[in-house]
Scaffold this active site. Structure first.
Site, mmCIF file in Angstrom:
data_model
loop_
_atom_site.group_PDB
_atom_site.id
_atom_site.type_symbol
_atom_site.label_atom_id
_atom_site.label_comp_id
_atom_site.label_asym_id
_atom_site.label_seq_id
_atom_site.Cartn_x
_atom_site.Cartn_y
_atom_site.Cartn_z
ATOM 1 N N THR A 58 11.913 -7.108 15.630
ATOM 2 C CA THR A 58 13.372 -7.210 15.731
ATOM 3 C C THR A 58 13.886 -8.635 15.571
ATOM 4 O O THR A 58 15.085 -8.848 15.454
ATOM 5 C CB THR A 58 13.844 -6.677 17.093
ATOM 6 O OG1 THR A 58 13.237 -7.467 18.134
ATOM 7 C CG2 THR A 58 13.449 -5.222 17.280
ATOM 8 N N LYS A 59 12.976 -9.627 15.587
ATOM 9 C CA LYS A 59 13.396 -11.023 15.452
ATOM 10 C C LYS A 59 12.336 -11.799 14.680
ATOM 11 O O LYS A 59 11.223 -11.305 14.453
ATOM 12 C CB LYS A 59 13.632 -11.651 16.824
ATOM 13 C CG LYS A 59 12.420 -11.647 17.737
ATOM 14 C CD LYS A 59 12.775 -12.204 19.113
ATOM 15 C CE LYS A 59 11.555 -12.196 20.042
ATOM 16 N NZ LYS A 59 11.901 -12.723 21.387
ATOM 17 N N LYS A 108 -1.152 -13.736 20.293
ATOM 18 C CA LYS A 108 -2.144 -14.780 20.027
ATOM 19 C C LYS A 108 -1.771 -15.528 18.755
ATOM 20 O O LYS A 108 -0.777 -15.220 18.103
ATOM 21 C CB LYS A 108 -3.547 -14.190 19.904
ATOM 22 C CG LYS A 108 -3.713 -13.193 18.765
ATOM 23 C CD LYS A 108 -5.173 -12.731 18.630
ATOM 24 C CE LYS A 108 -5.601 -11.900 19.814
ATOM 25 N NZ LYS A 108 -6.967 -11.345 19.631
ATOM 26 N N HIS A 147 23.639 0.213 10.439
ATOM 27 C CA HIS A 147 25.052 0.465 10.710
ATOM 28 C C HIS A 147 25.463 -0.219 12.012
ATOM 29 O O HIS A 147 24.657 -0.362 12.938
ATOM 30 C CB HIS A 147 25.319 1.970 10.823
ATOM 31 C CG HIS A 147 25.141 2.709 9.535
ATOM 32 N ND1 HIS A 147 26.169 2.900 8.644
ATOM 33 C CD2 HIS A 147 24.045 3.282 8.976
ATOM 34 C CE1 HIS A 147 25.724 3.579 7.600
ATOM 35 N NE2 HIS A 147 24.441 3.823 7.771
ATOM 36 N N ASN A 154 0.810 -1.211 0.000
ATOM 37 C CA ASN A 154 0.000 0.000 0.000
ATOM 38 C C ASN A 154 0.851 1.272 0.000
ATOM 39 O O ASN A 154 2.081 1.218 -0.001
ATOM 40 C CB ASN A 154 -0.945 -0.014 1.203
ATOM 41 C CG ASN A 154 -2.254 -0.705 0.887
ATOM 42 O OD1 ASN A 154 -3.128 -0.144 0.234
ATOM 43 N ND2 ASN A 154 -2.390 -1.951 1.346
#
Length: 429
Positions: A394-395, A412, A347, A317
């Site tokens: 982040t993971k 959930k 970085h 989108n």
């Protein structure tokens, strides 16, 4: 299909490589896969390389140090000591990309690849400043006459084939005896397969990074196997002209024009044109983005880099940021809401030089990413995952998980019975 745990032979050849050999050795010895034999062939180095090898000799299956006739003679010596089902070369200055590289390859091999002779993956380039970039090739092994389609250090070859064929050691092949071996196997009908795993990283400037020599050796190989014809002559004439231009001021002008077209024009003019067919044609032709059937990139998206692939029936989108400096893959029937950021580059803040680095982002089928969410480098979003609005991921996110928050955490599970098509093309969008 019977699962196996094959022995993988890893060979490292080195000559006066004291500055780089230890990192190479450690990348092999730190592998989580247990069934590895490691062979190191040193060309009688005089710079302390042997002392570094001796530090690890209790974990090295075999090593020797004696004069040789060059890198390919040393590689043949290593091959003669291999007993594994497959062999991979990790030469001095190169390293296996992660501790789980070989384990990941064997897992993939067991699931679908047991019939193949040559298994090759992806590679990354180590720049002078230490940053990593994807190495890409414009063709597959089905067009081997165009030249190498993978880095030789990213190839696992059946050991028996290596021992039977070996590398040609001759004055005609200065830096491409590895491609000669690969092309010979290709012509003899060996089976090749590509896997989507980063296998290795290598130094940007190496012994074989000479474009003129590469062209000369490639032409020699094509003539040797009787593939020097009108088609290949035309292709290599074009490649030679590109190499010549790359060394001239014309190339700097070309690079500037290309940067203008891909970064400025694409993101400040083309992305505002209210017709999909114009924008998509430009993104494909100029930016090099692969866009599958039924997929759409809406108005005002910002695109940088060209290592982006969007499969079929997915929608991106308005005002999204697509970062193709690392690899960005978006699967089938993915819905990405407005103002989502998919960032493959960052970085190293601990680096004195503030080094740039890139990591892949993989978005699998049926993923839904809510508005203003951010996906950070190295993340894989599993099939059917939902990323709630405003989340920072982040993971990796497991399949069908719903995650939210900063940083995103699982809240959930999603229904697994998915069968819809989010693709849509709004008028004048």
């Amino acid at each position: 299909m019977t699962r196996i745990t094959p022995v993988i032979s890893v060979v490292t050849v080195v000559y006066n490589g004291a500055a780089a050999i230890e990192k190479t050795i450690q990348s092999v010895l730190n592998q989580t896969y247990e069934h590895v034999e490691y062979i190191v062939i040193d060309g009688n180095s005089k710079d302390g390389t042997q002392d570094i090898i001796k530090k690890y000799e209790d974990r090295i299956t075999f090593w020797s140090s004696e004069p040789d006739k060059g890198i390919y003679d040393a590689m043949n010596k290593g091959i003669s000591k291999c007993t594994g089902l497959f062999t991979i070369f990790v030469n001095c200055g190169d390293y296996l990309y992660s501790a789980s590289t070989l384990a990941s390859i064997v897992e993939t091999y067991n699931s679908e690849l047991q019939q193949y002779d040559m298994v090759y993956g992806r590679a990354k380039i180590i720049k002078e400043d230490g940053s990593l970039f994807d190495l890409t090739f414009p063709h597959s092994h089905e067009e081997m006459w165009r030249g190498p389609c993978f880095r030789h250090g990213a190839l696992l070859a059946r050991t028996i084939i290596l021992q039977n064929e070996q590398f040609e050691v001759s004055k005609e092949l200065k830096i491409a005896a590895d491609f000669d071996f690969i092309y010979k196997c290709y012509k003899k009908g060996c089976s090749f397969v590509s896997i989507d795993i980063v296998v290795m990283a290598f130094l940007e400037e190496g012994v074989s990074d000479n474009p003129y020599r590469h062209l000369k050796d490639s032409i020699y190989i094509l003539k040797k196997y009787k593939d020097w014809n009108l088609k290949t002559r035309k292709y290599y004439t074009y490649k030679y002209s590109r190499v010549v231009l790359s060394k001239s001021p014309v190339q700097k002008i070309y690079h500037g024009i290309r940067l203008f077209l891909q970064e400025y024009l694409a993101n400040y003019w083309i992305n505002k044109i209210p017709f999909y067919f114009i924008r998509h044609a430009y993104y494909k032709k100029i930016n090099g983005i692969r866009i599958g059937k039924g997929s759409s990139i809406h108005l005002n998206c910002f695109i940088t880099g060209n290592n982006i692939e969007i499969a079929e029936n997915s929608v991106i989108n308005r005002r999204c940021f697509l970062d193709g400096r690392g690899r960005l893959f978006i699967g089938n029937k993915v819905s990405i809401s407005p103002e989502v950021h998919l960032i493959t580059g960052d970085h190293d803040y601990n680096s004195p030089g503030f080094l740039f680095r890139s990591k892949d982002i993989i978005v699998e089928d049926y993923v839904w990413i809510g508005s203003r969410a951010t996906i950070l480098p190295g993340v894989k979003l599993g099939t059917g995952a939902v990323i709630c609005a405003g989340a920072i991921v982040t993971k990796d996110v497991e399949p069908f998980a719903v995650v939210a928050g900063i940083p995103a955490v699982k809240i959930k599970e999603r229904n697994r019975d998915l069968n819809y098509n989010p693709s849509w093309f709004a008028y004048f969008d």
